[in-house]
Write a protein that holds these residues in place. Structure first.
Motif, PDB file in Angstrom:
ATOM      1  N   ALA A 130       0.833  -1.204   0.000  1.00 52.43           N
ATOM      2  CA  ALA A 130       0.000   0.000   0.000  1.00 52.43           C
ATOM      3  C   ALA A 130       0.866   1.251   0.000  1.00 52.43           C
ATOM      4  O   ALA A 130       0.584   2.224  -0.719  1.00 52.43           O
ATOM      5  CB  ALA A 130      -0.912  -0.013   1.219  1.00 52.43           C
ATOM      6  N   VAL A 131       1.930   1.266   0.807  1.00 50.70           N
ATOM      7  CA  VAL A 131       2.823   2.430   0.840  1.00 50.70           C
ATOM      8  C   VAL A 131       3.474   2.624  -0.518  1.00 50.70           C
ATOM      9  O   VAL A 131       3.570   3.759  -1.026  1.00 50.70           O
ATOM     10  CB  VAL A 131       3.888   2.243   1.939  1.00 50.70           C
ATOM     11  N   ASN A 132       3.934   1.543  -1.129  1.00 49.73           N
ATOM     12  CA  ASN A 132       4.584   1.664  -2.433  1.00 49.73           C
ATOM     13  C   ASN A 132       3.598   2.129  -3.504  1.00 49.73           C
ATOM     14  O   ASN A 132       3.954   2.916  -4.390  1.00 49.73           O
ATOM     15  CB  ASN A 132       5.206   0.323  -2.836  1.00 49.73           C
ATOM     16  N   GLU A 133       2.343   1.655  -3.418  1.00 50.60           N
ATOM     17  CA  GLU A 133       1.343   2.050  -4.428  1.00 50.60           C
ATOM     18  C   GLU A 133       1.009   3.534  -4.330  1.00 50.60           C
ATOM     19  O   GLU A 133       0.705   4.184  -5.341  1.00 50.60           O
ATOM     20  CB  GLU A 133       0.077   1.223  -4.255  1.00 50.60           C
ATOM     21  N   LEU A 134       1.064   4.075  -3.135  1.00 50.65           N
ATOM     22  CA  LEU A 134       0.734   5.491  -2.949  1.00 50.65           C
ATOM     23  C   LEU A 134       1.933   6.410  -3.153  1.00 50.65           C
ATOM     24  O   LEU A 134       1.834   7.626  -2.925  1.00 50.65           O
ATOM     25  CB  LEU A 134       0.172   5.711  -1.535  1.00 50.65           C
ATOM     26  N   ALA A 135       3.075   5.852  -3.572  1.00 50.96           N
ATOM     27  CA  ALA A 135       4.271   6.672  -3.745  1.00 50.96           C
ATOM     28  C   ALA A 135       4.057   7.767  -4.778  1.00 50.96           C
ATOM     29  O   ALA A 135       4.623   8.858  -4.669  1.00 50.96           O
ATOM     30  CB  ALA A 135       5.455   5.789  -4.140  1.00 50.96           C
ATOM     31  N   SER A 136       3.248   7.499  -5.784  1.00 52.54           N
ATOM     32  CA  SER A 136       3.011   8.492  -6.846  1.00 52.54           C
ATOM     33  C   SER A 136       1.641   9.147  -6.731  1.00 52.54           C
ATOM     34  O   SER A 136       1.216   9.857  -7.646  1.00 52.54           O
ATOM     35  CB  SER A 136       3.146   7.813  -8.214  1.00 52.54           C
ATOM     36  N   TYR A 137       0.951   8.893  -5.644  1.00 52.93           N
ATOM     37  CA  TYR A 137      -0.398   9.450  -5.482  1.00 52.93           C
ATOM     38  C   TYR A 137      -0.303  10.962  -5.257  1.00 52.93           C
ATOM     39  O   TYR A 137       0.557  11.440  -4.507  1.00 52.93           O
ATOM     40  CB  TYR A 137      -1.095   8.774  -4.290  1.00 52.93           C
ATOM     41  N   ASP A 138      -1.204  11.718  -5.916  1.00 54.18           N
ATOM     42  CA  ASP A 138      -1.268  13.180  -5.803  1.00 54.18           C
ATOM     43  C   ASP A 138      -2.215  13.535  -4.666  1.00 54.18           C
ATOM     44  O   ASP A 138      -3.431  13.581  -4.845  1.00 54.18           O
ATOM     45  CB  ASP A 138      -1.751  13.786  -7.127  1.00 54.18           C
ATOM     46  N   TRP A 139      -1.659  13.756  -3.501  1.00 56.61           N
ATOM     47  CA  TRP A 139      -2.481  13.984  -2.312  1.00 56.61           C
ATOM     48  C   TRP A 139      -3.206  15.324  -2.399  1.00 56.61           C
ATOM     49  O   TRP A 139      -2.622  16.356  -2.739  1.00 56.61           O
ATOM     50  CB  TRP A 139      -1.607  13.964  -1.045  1.00 56.61           C
ATOM     51  N   GLN A 140      -4.492  15.317  -2.087  1.00 53.45           N
ATOM     52  CA  GLN A 140      -5.292  16.532  -2.050  1.00 53.45           C
ATOM     53  C   GLN A 140      -5.266  17.170  -0.663  1.00 53.45           C
ATOM     54  O   GLN A 140      -5.449  18.375  -0.532  1.00 53.45           O
ATOM     55  CB  GLN A 140      -6.742  16.214  -2.431  1.00 53.45           C
ATOM     56  N   SER A 141      -5.050  16.360   0.362  1.00 48.86           N
ATOM     57  CA  SER A 141      -5.031  16.849   1.739  1.00 48.86           C
ATOM     58  C   SER A 141      -3.587  17.078   2.189  1.00 48.86           C
ATOM     59  O   SER A 141      -2.740  16.197   2.061  1.00 48.86           O
ATOM     60  CB  SER A 141      -5.700  15.838   2.677  1.00 48.86           C
ATOM     61  N   GLY A 142      -3.330  18.291   2.708  1.00 51.83           N
ATOM     62  CA  GLY A 142      -1.993  18.587   3.212  1.00 51.83           C
ATOM     63  C   GLY A 142      -1.625  17.725   4.406  1.00 51.83           C
ATOM     64  O   GLY A 142      -0.483  17.259   4.532  1.00 51.83           O
TER      65      GLY A 142
END
Length: 666
Positions: A130-142
């Motif tokens: 899960a951590v690796n999959e979210l490595a490129s996620y564009d977070w909307q929440s600061g």
């Protein structure tokens, strides 16, 4: 202007206290001697004392038990998924904050929102995945982005803390410059170790490295070898930590480590460091593992520290076992013992080491011709003094007994005096005794005019020119029944006490120690002390009396005193050809030969006392008949009072002869 200087005093911390009194060896010497008299070798007896400890001091076994309990507590308190738990909590926080932001963002395209929701909803169950999959996620929440970045920061600090203790705390809230400083240190460290492996490094290289990066090494190594030792010990513990995890935990952490600081270079540098340390210190335990069964989660750094503690405890357990060749208590790592068990344990171990050193090097044990350790004459004297002191207490504590003397002294007074010692029968020098007491009272800061008490150390006795000398034979039964009935060690303690009394107080007397079992034998005190209990049948009192008569004939001008300690009737006698004839029950010829030799001693004026041990009626009747034949005495002490009985009878016989036959009732 007056300057006031203040001094501060505290506990000395520079090693053993140079002003501390020397270690008291009396308890150790008595314990060792007791075991030697019971049949142990001095080496084994000393080892046993060090294992048991003393009355108020733990021994090696107690320290080893504390080491094992500490090890058990560490493994029983902790589990190894602390870092995974922290990462999972941060991940859950990031996902929750992101979902909240998506729900609040009314301007977001519905399709984009649905896609993001689906991505968050379908994250893998594996934390690392899960951590690796979210490595490129564009977070909307600061706040969600911050929580996710903290995962990478945590992982970076944890993997560094595995190799460098304290790094997790030191790099908390670290800047990019701080992280780059760590990368620079690792590059320089790997370069230094690589040169060292090739034999191309110099002292200047090490000094330059420490000048630039010394703040990373609180151990303050003084050479590249010390630096490698510190790093390899922790790196090996880190490897054992991974091998102690379940395969699932290990795989999760290996996959997560790629996210450490978001820097693949960091992991490459650490992998190179581990490889160098393995090559430089192959003797470290790189393949071990432990089973953790507790509930308190450990991070990678803390877990590595616990396994370092476990390794240190294992090393201490081996040192405390003293089971390897050439082992000595000087091998004990006192600093490690203090870290693991507290300063009290280190003090105990240091004291035990001092006792061992003092016993071996202080003249109490010496090597015989066969190479084995033996009690030295110095040890025998000190032990005899202690045993005689105990005997004196028993004699002085007998209820209803008092000393009576005939008028007059055993010789003319010389005008000199000396300090009273146990066994002195001469008159007191009252003037000097009182003067000593007054001087002591004044020295203690008290007014003698208000009264004072006499102490034993104050007493002086008047010296006389002549004293009746005695030739004394102590005949001791060494048949196996003496050992089987618990009389072996008391018999030896008795001989030691009497030997010390004669050799220190009655130096004009002559003492001969004779043992009798199947055969009789004259022995010195060291031989008797070390004599093992033999499973040999026979109580050859006849042979013992023959040796006693020979000794008395060598000292014709002295008073002859015979002291016989036995727990059985004679069952053997010496034949004309020198062989010993044994028979049970006692043979008529054995009794005849024994009585004949006793009668010969009686006609020569020997004063005899028989010490009967045990309650056998037949022995009691027989000993009484022997005593009556030569006007001797019979004493039937319990085994604990044997020493006092023998010493008392010796003094009684000595004083009776010195004072013209007067009785001295002890």
């Amino acid at each position: 202007m007056v300057l006031h200087h203040r001094s501060r005093y505290g506990r000395y911390a520079g090693g053993p206290d140079p002003l501390a009194p020397p270690v008291d060896l009396s308890e150790a010497l008595e314990a060792v001697a007791e075991d030697v008299m019971a049949g142990y070798s001095p080496r084994h007896a000393l080892e046993e004392f060090l294992r048991r400890g003393g009355r108020n001091r733990d021994g090696l076994d107690q320290l080893a038990a504390r080491v094992q309990q500490r090890r058990k507590d560490l493994l029983g308190r902790h589990r190894l998924d602390g870092t995974l738990d922290e990462v999972r909590k941060l991940l859950d926080t990031a996902v929750l904050e992101e979902r909240k932001q998506l729900a609040r963002d009314a301007l977001m395209d519905n399709t984009d929102r649905a896609f993001r929701e689906m991505q968050l909803q379908n994250l893998p169950a594996s934390t690392a995945a899960a951590v690796n999959e979210l490595a490129s996620y564009d977070w909307q929440s600061g706040s969600a982005r911050e929580a996710y970045e903290r995962i990478k920061d945590l992982l970076g600090r944890e993997v560094l803390d595995q190799r460098f203790a304290g790094m997790k705390q030191a790099l908390e809230n670290a800047t990019d410059e701080d992280r780059e400083a760590v990368n620079g240190m690792l590059r320089d460290l790997n370069g230094l170790l690589d040169k060292h492996r090739r034999g191309e490094d110099t002292d200047a290289d090490f000094r330059e490295f420490m000048a630039r990066h010394g703040s990373f090494f609180p151990e303050n190594p003084q050479s590249v070898e010390e630096l490698i030792d510190a790093l390899a010990t922790r790196a090996a513990a880190a490897q054992r930590l991974l091998q102690s995890m379940s395969p699932e935990q290990r795989e999760e952490l290996m996959r997560l480590s790629a996210q450490a600081f978001g820097s693949p270079e960091l992991m490459a540098q650490l992998d190179q460091l581990d490889s160098s340390l393995r090559a430089l210190r192959p003797g470290e335990d790189w393949s071990g593992s432990e089973r953790f069964e507790g509930q308190e989660g450990l991070g990678l750094g803390d877990g590595t520290g616990v396994l370092q503690d476990v390794a240190e405890l294992d090393s201490l357990a081996e040192q405390l076992s003293q089971s390897y060749n050439g082992s000595a208590l000087d091998d004990l790592d006192l600093d490690a013992l203090a870290r693991q068990l507290g300063q009290d344990a280190a003090v105990t171990a240091r004291t035990l080491a001092e006792i061992e050193r003092a016993m071996r090097d202080g003249g109490y044990l010496r090597r015989g011709a066969d190479g084995d350790l033996r009690l030295s004459p110095q040890a025998m004297r000190r032990l005899g003094k202690s045993l005689l002191r105990d005997t004196a207490k028993q004699l002085s504590g007998r209820q209803g007994r008092r000393e009576t003397r005939a008028a007059g002294a055993a010789g003319d007074q010389t005008g000199s005096s000396r300090q009273w010692e146990f066994g002195d029968a001469g008159p007191w020098d009252v003037t000097r005794t009182m003067t000593n007491a007054i001087r002591r009272t004044v020295a203690e800061g008290r007014d003698p005019g208000r009264g004072f008490r006499l102490g034993v150390g104050d007493i002086e006795v008047t010296e006389t020119e002549a004293r009746t000398q005695a030739a004394v034979v102590l005949l001791v039964d060494v048949s196996f029944s003496m050992a089987a009935e618990g009389r072996w060690v008391p018999m030896k303690r008795t001989a030691l006490a009497l030997h010390h009394l004669v050799s220190t107080r009655f130096r004009g007397d002559r003492l001969q120690l004779v043992t009798f079992g199947r055969y009789a034998q004259s022995m010195d005190i060291a031989q008797l002390t070390a004599l093992p209990a033999l499973r040999e049948q026979g109580t050859n009192l006849h042979h013992g009396l023959l040796l006693a008569g020979r000794f008395f004939r060598q000292h014709p001008s002295m008073q002859h005193v015979l002291l016989v300690v036995t727990d059985g009737e004679p069952t053997a006698h010496l034949l004309a050809d020198g062989d010993s004839w044994f028979n049970w029950p006692p043979d008529r010829e054995t009794i005849r030969a024994t009585v004949t030799e006793l009668d010969r001693l009686g006609r020569a004026g020997v004063q005899a006392t028989f010490f009967r041990l045990g309650d056998d009626p037949g022995l009691e009747r027989f000993i009484q008949r022997l005593a009556r034949r030569i006007d001797g005495r019979v004493v039937a002490p319990d085994v604990g009072g044997l020493g006092a009985a023998v010493v008392g009878e010796y003094l009684r016989a000595h004083v009776r002869s010195s004072y013209g036959g007067s009785d001295w009732d002890l």
